[in-house]
Each structure stands twice: as C-alpha cells, then as structure tokens.
Design a protein around this motif. Structure first.
Motif, PDB file in Angstrom:
ATOM      1  N   ASP A 105       0.831  -1.206   0.000  1.00 13.66           N
ATOM      2  CA  ASP A 105       0.000   0.000   0.000  1.00 13.66           C
ATOM      3  C   ASP A 105       0.874   1.267   0.000  1.00 13.66           C
ATOM      4  O   ASP A 105       0.702   2.164   0.826  1.00 13.66           O
ATOM      5  CB  ASP A 105      -0.948  -0.044   1.216  1.00 13.66           C
ATOM      6  CG  ASP A 105      -1.934   1.114   1.239  1.00 13.66           C
ATOM      7  OD1 ASP A 105      -2.023   1.850   0.240  1.00 13.66           O
ATOM      8  OD2 ASP A 105      -2.597   1.306   2.278  1.00 13.66           O
ATOM      9  N   HIS A 108       7.093   2.209   5.553  1.00 16.65           N
ATOM     10  CA  HIS A 108       7.354   0.829   5.926  1.00 16.65           C
ATOM     11  C   HIS A 108       8.636   0.407   5.236  1.00 16.65           C
ATOM     12  O   HIS A 108       8.671  -0.541   4.472  1.00 16.65           O
ATOM     13  CB  HIS A 108       6.230  -0.096   5.485  1.00 16.65           C
ATOM     14  CG  HIS A 108       4.898   0.223   6.080  1.00 16.65           C
ATOM     15  ND1 HIS A 108       4.662   0.219   7.451  1.00 16.65           N
ATOM     16  CD2 HIS A 108       3.726   0.571   5.514  1.00 16.65           C
ATOM     17  CE1 HIS A 108       3.400   0.528   7.683  1.00 16.65           C
ATOM     18  NE2 HIS A 108       2.799   0.762   6.533  1.00 16.65           N
ATOM     19  N   TRP A 129       5.373  -5.369   3.738  1.00 18.07           N
ATOM     20  CA  TRP A 129       3.962  -5.029   3.933  1.00 18.07           C
ATOM     21  C   TRP A 129       3.132  -6.291   3.750  1.00 18.07           C
ATOM     22  O   TRP A 129       3.081  -6.837   2.653  1.00 18.07           O
ATOM     23  CB  TRP A 129       3.518  -3.950   2.934  1.00 18.07           C
ATOM     24  CG  TRP A 129       2.248  -3.256   3.301  1.00 18.07           C
ATOM     25  CD1 TRP A 129       2.116  -2.188   4.149  1.00 18.07           C
ATOM     26  CD2 TRP A 129       0.928  -3.545   2.820  1.00 18.07           C
ATOM     27  NE1 TRP A 129       0.799  -1.809   4.230  1.00 18.07           N
ATOM     28  CE2 TRP A 129       0.051  -2.624   3.425  1.00 18.07           C
ATOM     29  CE3 TRP A 129       0.398  -4.503   1.961  1.00 18.07           C
ATOM     30  CZ2 TRP A 129      -1.326  -2.623   3.188  1.00 18.07           C
ATOM     31  CZ3 TRP A 129      -0.966  -4.505   1.716  1.00 18.07           C
ATOM     32  CH2 TRP A 129      -1.816  -3.564   2.320  1.00 18.07           C
ATOM     33  N   ASN A 144       6.171  -4.955   8.386  1.00 20.06           N
ATOM     34  CA  ASN A 144       4.847  -4.538   8.829  1.00 20.06           C
ATOM     35  C   ASN A 144       3.772  -5.565   8.470  1.00 20.06           C
ATOM     36  O   ASN A 144       3.643  -5.949   7.297  1.00 20.06           O
ATOM     37  CB  ASN A 144       4.515  -3.202   8.150  1.00 20.06           C
ATOM     38  CG  ASN A 144       3.104  -2.749   8.435  1.00 20.06           C
ATOM     39  OD1 ASN A 144       2.743  -2.521   9.573  1.00 20.06           O
ATOM     40  ND2 ASN A 144       2.300  -2.623   7.384  1.00 20.06           N
ATOM     41  N   GLU A 145       3.044  -5.992   9.474  1.00 18.16           N
ATOM     42  CA  GLU A 145       1.847  -6.837   9.288  1.00 18.16           C
ATOM     43  C   GLU A 145       2.096  -8.109   8.483  1.00 18.16           C
ATOM     44  O   GLU A 145       1.223  -8.566   7.745  1.00 18.16           O
ATOM     45  CB  GLU A 145       0.715  -6.030   8.640  1.00 18.16           C
ATOM     46  CG  GLU A 145       0.220  -4.881   9.508  1.00 18.16           C
ATOM     47  CD  GLU A 145      -0.998  -4.165   8.937  1.00 18.16           C
ATOM     48  OE1 GLU A 145      -1.331  -4.395   7.764  1.00 18.16           O
ATOM     49  OE2 GLU A 145      -1.600  -3.383   9.680  1.00 18.16           O
ATOM     50  N   ASN A 181      -1.683  -3.038  15.132  1.00 22.78           N
ATOM     51  CA  ASN A 181      -2.353  -2.105  14.220  1.00 22.78           C
ATOM     52  C   ASN A 181      -3.834  -2.459  14.216  1.00 22.78           C
ATOM     53  O   ASN A 181      -4.191  -3.615  13.965  1.00 22.78           O
ATOM     54  CB  ASN A 181      -1.812  -2.249  12.798  1.00 22.78           C
ATOM     55  CG  ASN A 181      -0.333  -1.904  12.695  1.00 22.78           C
ATOM     56  OD1 ASN A 181       0.269  -1.403  13.641  1.00 22.78           O
ATOM     57  ND2 ASN A 181       0.259  -2.174  11.535  1.00 22.78           N
ATOM     58  N   HIS A 233     -11.598  -0.284   9.152  1.00 22.04           N
ATOM     59  CA  HIS A 233     -11.376  -1.517   8.392  1.00 22.04           C
ATOM     60  C   HIS A 233     -12.136  -2.684   9.020  1.00 22.04           C
ATOM     61  O   HIS A 233     -12.534  -3.607   8.337  1.00 22.04           O
ATOM     62  CB  HIS A 233      -9.897  -1.877   8.352  1.00 22.04           C
ATOM     63  CG  HIS A 233      -9.098  -0.977   7.454  1.00 22.04           C
ATOM     64  ND1 HIS A 233      -9.567  -0.523   6.259  1.00 22.04           N
ATOM     65  CD2 HIS A 233      -7.845  -0.470   7.592  1.00 22.04           C
ATOM     66  CE1 HIS A 233      -8.634   0.237   5.685  1.00 22.04           C
ATOM     67  NE2 HIS A 233      -7.593   0.285   6.483  1.00 22.04           N
ATOM     68  N   GLU A 253      -0.541   1.384  14.752  1.00 24.68           N
ATOM     69  CA  GLU A 253      -1.321   2.161  13.771  1.00 24.68           C
ATOM     70  C   GLU A 253      -2.768   2.177  14.208  1.00 24.68           C
ATOM     71  O   GLU A 253      -3.302   1.148  14.633  1.00 24.68           O
ATOM     72  CB  GLU A 253      -1.305   1.507  12.381  1.00 24.68           C
ATOM     73  CG  GLU A 253      -0.010   1.540  11.653  1.00 24.68           C
ATOM     74  CD  GLU A 253      -0.085   0.783  10.323  1.00 24.68           C
ATOM     75  OE1 GLU A 253      -1.203   0.574   9.796  1.00 24.68           O
ATOM     76  OE2 GLU A 253       0.977   0.390   9.846  1.00 24.68           O
ATOM     77  N   TYR A 278      -9.813   7.432   7.096  1.00 23.93           N
ATOM     78  CA  TYR A 278      -9.498   8.322   5.972  1.00 23.93           C
ATOM     79  C   TYR A 278     -10.371   9.579   5.962  1.00 23.93           C
ATOM     80  O   TYR A 278     -11.505   9.573   6.429  1.00 23.93           O
ATOM     81  CB  TYR A 278      -9.700   7.591   4.642  1.00 23.93           C
ATOM     82  CG  TYR A 278      -8.969   6.273   4.539  1.00 23.93           C
ATOM     83  CD1 TYR A 278      -7.827   6.012   5.302  1.00 23.93           C
ATOM     84  CD2 TYR A 278      -9.413   5.289   3.670  1.00 23.93           C
ATOM     85  CE1 TYR A 278      -7.157   4.807   5.187  1.00 23.93           C
ATOM     86  CE2 TYR A 278      -8.740   4.073   3.551  1.00 23.93           C
ATOM     87  CZ  TYR A 278      -7.620   3.834   4.322  1.00 23.93           C
ATOM     88  OH  TYR A 278      -6.956   2.637   4.210  1.00 23.93           O
ATOM     89  N   TRP A 311      -2.101   6.458  12.267  1.00 24.49           N
ATOM     90  CA  TRP A 311      -2.003   6.195  10.831  1.00 24.49           C
ATOM     91  C   TRP A 311      -2.792   7.271  10.139  1.00 24.49           C
ATOM     92  O   TRP A 311      -3.991   7.293  10.277  1.00 24.49           O
ATOM     93  CB  TRP A 311      -2.531   4.807  10.436  1.00 24.49           C
ATOM     94  CG  TRP A 311      -2.322   4.629   8.959  1.00 24.49           C
ATOM     95  CD1 TRP A 311      -3.216   4.821   7.957  1.00 24.49           C
ATOM     96  CD2 TRP A 311      -1.069   4.313   8.332  1.00 24.49           C
ATOM     97  NE1 TRP A 311      -2.615   4.650   6.731  1.00 24.49           N
ATOM     98  CE2 TRP A 311      -1.308   4.340   6.931  1.00 24.49           C
ATOM     99  CE3 TRP A 311       0.212   4.030   8.814  1.00 24.49           C
ATOM    100  CZ2 TRP A 311      -0.284   4.078   6.017  1.00 24.49           C
ATOM    101  CZ3 TRP A 311       1.201   3.773   7.903  1.00 24.49           C
ATOM    102  CH2 TRP A 311       0.954   3.796   6.509  1.00 24.49           C
ATOM    103  N   ARG A 358      -8.797   4.247  -2.463  1.00 26.53           N
ATOM    104  CA  ARG A 358      -7.596   5.049  -2.693  1.00 26.53           C
ATOM    105  C   ARG A 358      -7.854   6.127  -3.743  1.00 26.53           C
ATOM    106  O   ARG A 358      -7.293   6.082  -4.846  1.00 26.53           O
ATOM    107  CB  ARG A 358      -6.431   4.143  -3.165  1.00 26.53           C
ATOM    108  CG  ARG A 358      -6.024   3.072  -2.156  1.00 26.53           C
ATOM    109  CD  ARG A 358      -5.411   3.683  -0.904  1.00 26.53           C
ATOM    110  NE  ARG A 358      -4.995   2.689   0.061  1.00 26.53           N
ATOM    111  CZ  ARG A 358      -5.772   2.194   1.032  1.00 26.53           C
ATOM    112  NH1 ARG A 358      -7.032   2.580   1.140  1.00 26.53           N
ATOM    113  NH2 ARG A 358      -5.291   1.326   1.890  1.00 26.53           N
TER     114      ARG A 358
END
Ligand code: ADA
Length: 580
Positions: A151, A324, A349, A389-390, A440, A446, A487, A491, A532, A550
């Motif tokens: 991302d 990241h 990621w 990350n994740e 996170n 989400h 995080e 948005y 985040w 996005r």
C-alpha cells in the motif's frame, strides 16, 4: 600518514587530508528508459536519449510518469591520482539495480531503500565511467522485496543520492560505530571500521593505538583491542526529545587515517510493561510517516524532511515510525537534531507465507535488517528496530523468520528494543522473542464496518476494541513487555466537511482519532500510539486490492494532506498530545 596527491584541473573533488574522501555524484546523469525491459538483460552500453537528476524518482518525471521498465544512467568522474580502492555508496534506490564501472559490473541489489555499498577495486588517475541500470517493474514473485500489492507506490530512481568514497590508503579507517554502554556515566563503546581498499573487507587489528578527541577537545591516546575501546564522554549531556544534545568524536590512527562521528548519550529500553528513556517512563506519542513528497515521491529533500519533523513536533508528538522501509540517514540526522524518537523498520507489507519460506527472500530480509541497524548505530533518535509490517505472523514460517530477524537485530548490539507491527491478534505466533508488542487496529473503519453510525457507537467500539486487543496481548505475554498501538486511524478528504460527520469528512476523522488517541493516552496498558498516518501518500494507482479506497491514487489517512495542509484531525491530535 600517506601523502595525498593534488587533483588535476577539472577534477570533481578537492585535496583533503587524513580521511576517506567522499565525492558526491549527484547532479544530471545521461539517461535512457526502456519500457518493459528487465535489468537482468541490461548491459553497460546504451545510447543516452535524455538527462535525469540524481536524486530523483524517474517515474515521476513527465516523460516517464508511471511507466515501468529499466532505466539506464551514466555519469563520468575524474580522479587525480591512483587509489588502491573506493566504494560506491547508494543512499536508497528503487526497485532493483546493477552497476558497472568502466564496463565492469561491480554490483547488483534488490534491496530498495537500503543504503548500499559496492567496492570498485583499485582505480587509476583519470576519467571513469559509471553506469547504473534501475528496474522499477513490480512482480508478485516470492523472492521480490517490493511486492505489487504494497500500500505505497513502488517507484524507480535514486532516492537520496550516490557517493564515491575514495580510499588513499590500503587499510584505512572509514567509519566509527558509537554504542551507548551506560547513560549514567556517559560510557560509550567506539568500534572502528577499518576497510581494506582493494576488496572492501573489514580489517580488525588485534591492538591499535589511536588519538581520540571528543567535542574538539585535546586528543588522548587510546588502545583499541579488536577494534573496540570503551570510553567516558567528558562533560556529557544526555540526549532526549526535550534536550537533543549531541556529541562528536574524532579518531585518528597514525598511518591509517581518521574518521569522525556524531552521536548522543541515552538509553531506551523496555521493562515492567513500559518504555524507559534515560530511566524515566515515556509514553510514545507519534505518527507513521511515509518518506514521500507529493511531486518528488521518495526523493525527499532535507528541507522537506525538516518541514515534516516541525509539523510532527508541532503536534506535541515525540515519536515517528518510518513506515514501511528503512529511513535515509539524512532523515535520522534531522531526527537527532529535532529530538524525535524513531522507530525504523525494514521494507515489507503484509508479507505472506510464500515469501517467508523463500530462501532468497529470507536472506535478503536479514541483510536489509543488518544494513539498517548498522547504518543507524550512531543516531540517538533511533530507539526501535523493527521489520515487516503486518507480515503473516500467524504461521510457523512467520514465526521462524521473525525469530531470525529479532536475533539478527539484537546481534547488531545497538541496545534497541526490537519488534514489528502486527494486525493479527488471535493466534499470533511471532512475538515470541520481541521486546514489546505493537498492534495495528482500525475498529469501525477496516474492522466492524457499520459500527460508526452514531458518535456514541463509534466511541464505544473504537475504545472497546483497542482495549480488548491490548488485554489479549497482556494476558498472553505477561506484564513485562510494553504494548503500544502501531497504527490506528481512518481516511478523510482534505477540505471535505460535513456538520454531522459523514464518513470521509474531516470531521469524521477528527472524531475517530479523538477517541482512539484519547483511549491510548488514558489506558493503563497501552504505552504509545502512532497515528495512521502523518500525511496522505501515493499508493495503488489504477489497480490494487482496495483501489476504491484510494481516491486519486492516495492513501487518505493523513492528518495532513499530501501537500501538508492540516486537516481537522491534526488539530484534534495536537489537542490530545499537548494536554497536561
Ligand atoms: C495497514 C497498513 C498501512 C495502511 C493501512 C491502511 O494497517 O499497515 O500501511 O495500508 O492499513 O490505510 O489501510
């Protein structure tokens, strides 16, 4: 000390005594681009059709905007006398690269963002030609470090410049590594990196006597055993976000050159469920930041980095996570000066089992972790080393790689806590050896979509979920390991307002982070929160898993927009971070 030759007219660099000489190769290079071409097919011979600046992301320049393929770069330089060796220092590139000097290949790498070194071997006085091929294509193959689904935009180019480091002596002091040993007495260990000019290998003499001076004071003779000596910094002052005091040390080995380093005296550790800076418990208040600018992408300038740091400090924050990928040393220099605690992490990621079981991927992951920790040793701002990350930390492959990475980072002996940010809470397997837990979580955004219907239900769910997950980790790992939020956020579109807080309005994001940050600060288990994210950033462009989330190819979770214009959420976060 060997005598240095003066350089011939028109050469790139001046006479300089006593140290490995650093020549910047930044500027306009000859350039050509072949869409779709592979770096593996590239050769050092090419016909230039254009010029391209270094540093710069070539795929953000008008003629090559968002194109993928292999770019060729060429640059000539001139040296005034023969040298036994030199190396090329590449301060972050995308996405994979090969280098040739005078037609001979000197190196290749797939480690985007890492600081890379390539030994040139002996060089004769006169003109030389350096050619680079950079490939910015993205593949889902499991041995690729930059996966197409990440991302954040995969971008080609030299992000922070290229240097040539010329060695005049066959074995020459190139770098100092200063490790904190005791913040109460100002004890530090200095390790010498003495480089063999011809092949770039490290030379570790059993015993060497060197002249050492701190902060410009008179030099003292110090005995280094196996390249290391432990010393007390005279009249030291501790480094912290409120007083970012820095010191300098200079070491000269008669006959083998000299080097200088800037460092700080501080201790950061995890104990009793908290983070401790210089013996005092510290709550990490901060943001996740992509090192990316609206127009220039990852080729961020020092002034844009400083602007971001001033915005971050202006929030009342003390902490930044370099999401990241590994940060540039320029950024760390500025964090040292500004007094901002840094979580640095390797490129990754949501990496999956296929990647984590691929031997090449594992080897590259370990190499980039080592390079990251080694590069940042002298930076007091860097207090956390992290990775991937994740990634899929629910699997035995994830656990195995995490354990290797934790051990590799601890082995660098920086004294820094090591961990990663996880988005898996139940059946999380990979936190076995980490020093703290970072999770996170995006409740009502989400996760649990539809639970943000009223301000009350949003507030309830955000606080309830963030708290429940902290408690799962506390129960599983006990009271010693600190737990923080790596995080959280949602948005918003800059300039879009709605009095009743419709989703994607600035009001909604401010309300959301108002709850999340307030929860984090007040909760007794949670020891930090990284919002985040700092600012909107480039990501999936026309495709990507969640492309409908996005708009305009940006991740819109920024509390500033991509031009660093403040959203209402920044105001809210500032209010909470600065509250007494
Ligand atoms: C993830 C991830 C971030 C970003 C974020 C989002 O947790 O770690 O990089 O992708 O979600 O905005 O969805």
């Amino acid at each position: 000390m060997a005598k240095r030759g003066l350089l011939i007219a028109g050469a790139l660099f001046p006479f300089m005594a006593g140290a490995v000489e650093c020549v910047s190769l930044d500027g306009l290079w000859d350039f050509s681009f072949a869409e779709g071409a592979a770096v593996s097919e590239a050769t050092s011979a090419f016909a230039a059709s254009d010029k391209m600046p270094v540093p710069c992301c070539f795929d953000l320049m008008p003629r090559y905007y968002m194109k993928r393929g292999t770019a060729h770069y060429r640059r000539e330089f001139e040296i005034g006398r023969d040298v036994p060796g030199a190396y090329l220092k590449v301060k972050g590139m995308g996405i994979r690269a090969r280098f040739w000097l005078d037609g001979r290949e000197i190196g290749a790498s797939k480690l985007a963002f890492s600081e890379l070194e390539f030994a040139t071997g002996p060089l004769k006085a006169g003109r030389h030609e350096l050619v680079a091929a950079l490939d910015n294509r993205l593949f889902a193959a499991s041995n690729e470090m930059f996966q197409p689904y990440y991302d954040y935009l995969g971008s080609g180019g030299f992000y922070h410049g290229v240097e040539l480091r010329l060695q005049y002596l066959e074995t020459e002091l190139d770098r100092l590594y200063v490790r904190n040993r005791d913040y109460k007495t100002g004890k530090v260990e200095i390790a010498l990196r003495i480089r063999h000019a011809v092949d770039g290998s490290d030379v570790v003499p059993d015993v060497v006597e060197a002249q050492v001076s701190f902060d410009g004071e008179a030099a003292k003779t110090v005995r280094f055993e196996k390249g290391r000596a432990t010393l007390n910094v005279p009249g030291f002052k501790l480094w912290s976000p409120s007083a970012p005091n820095l010191h300098r040390v200079r070491v000269e080995i008669p006959g083998n050159g000299s080097a200088e380093a800037r460092f700080g005296v501080r201790e950061f550790k995890c104990a009793k469920g908290k983070f401790w800076l210089n013996g005092e418990a510290v709550f990490l208040k901060g943001v996740n930041r992509h090192d990316s600018d609206a127009a220039d992408g990852y080729a961020t300038s020092r002034q844009s980095m400083w602007r971001d740091l001033m915005l971050i400090k202006g929030l009342g924050a003390n902490f930044v996570r370099t999401s990241h990928y590994t940060p540039s040393e320029d950024f760390l220099d500025l964090c040292d000066e500004a007094g901002v605690l840094v979580w640095e992490e390797t490129l990754g990621w949501q990496n999956n089992v296929d990647q984590m079981s691929n031997p090449e991927y594992i080897a590259l992951s370990l190499e980039q972790a080592r390079l990251m920790a080694r590069k940042s040793i002298n930076h007091p701002s860097v207090v956390i080393d992290a990775f991937l990350n994740e990634f899929n930390s629910r699997t035995k492959e994830g656990r195995a790689l995490a354990n290797l990475l934790v051990d590799a980072l601890h082995a660098e002996d920086t004294g820094r806590p090591v961990s990663y940010a996880t988005c898996r809470y139940d059946r999380e397997l990979a936190n076995e050896r980490t020093d703290f837990i970072a999770y996170n979580l995006y409740p009502s955004w989400h996760q649990e979509i539809g639970t943000a219907t009223t301000p009350e239900s949003l507030s309830h769910n955000v606080r309830e979920r963030l708290g429940a997950v902290a408690r799962i980790f506390r129960e599983r790992h006990g009271p010693e390991k600190p737990i923080m939020i790596g995080e959280t956020g949602c948005y918003s579109m800059y300039g879009c307002h709605d009095p009743a807080g419709a989703q994607w309005s600035e009001e909604f994001q401010a309300e959301y982070l108002g709850n999340a940050v307030d929860f984090a600060i007040k909760d007794e288990i949670v020891q930090g929160v990284a919002v985040w994210q700092f600012c909107d950033s480039r990501t999936w462009f026309r495709g990507g898993a969640d492309i409908r989330m996005r708009p305009l190819g940006q991740n819109k979770a920024g509390i500033f927009d991509i031009y660093r214009r403040e959203k209402l959420a920044a105001k809210k976060v500032r209010e909470l971070f600065t509250a007494p």
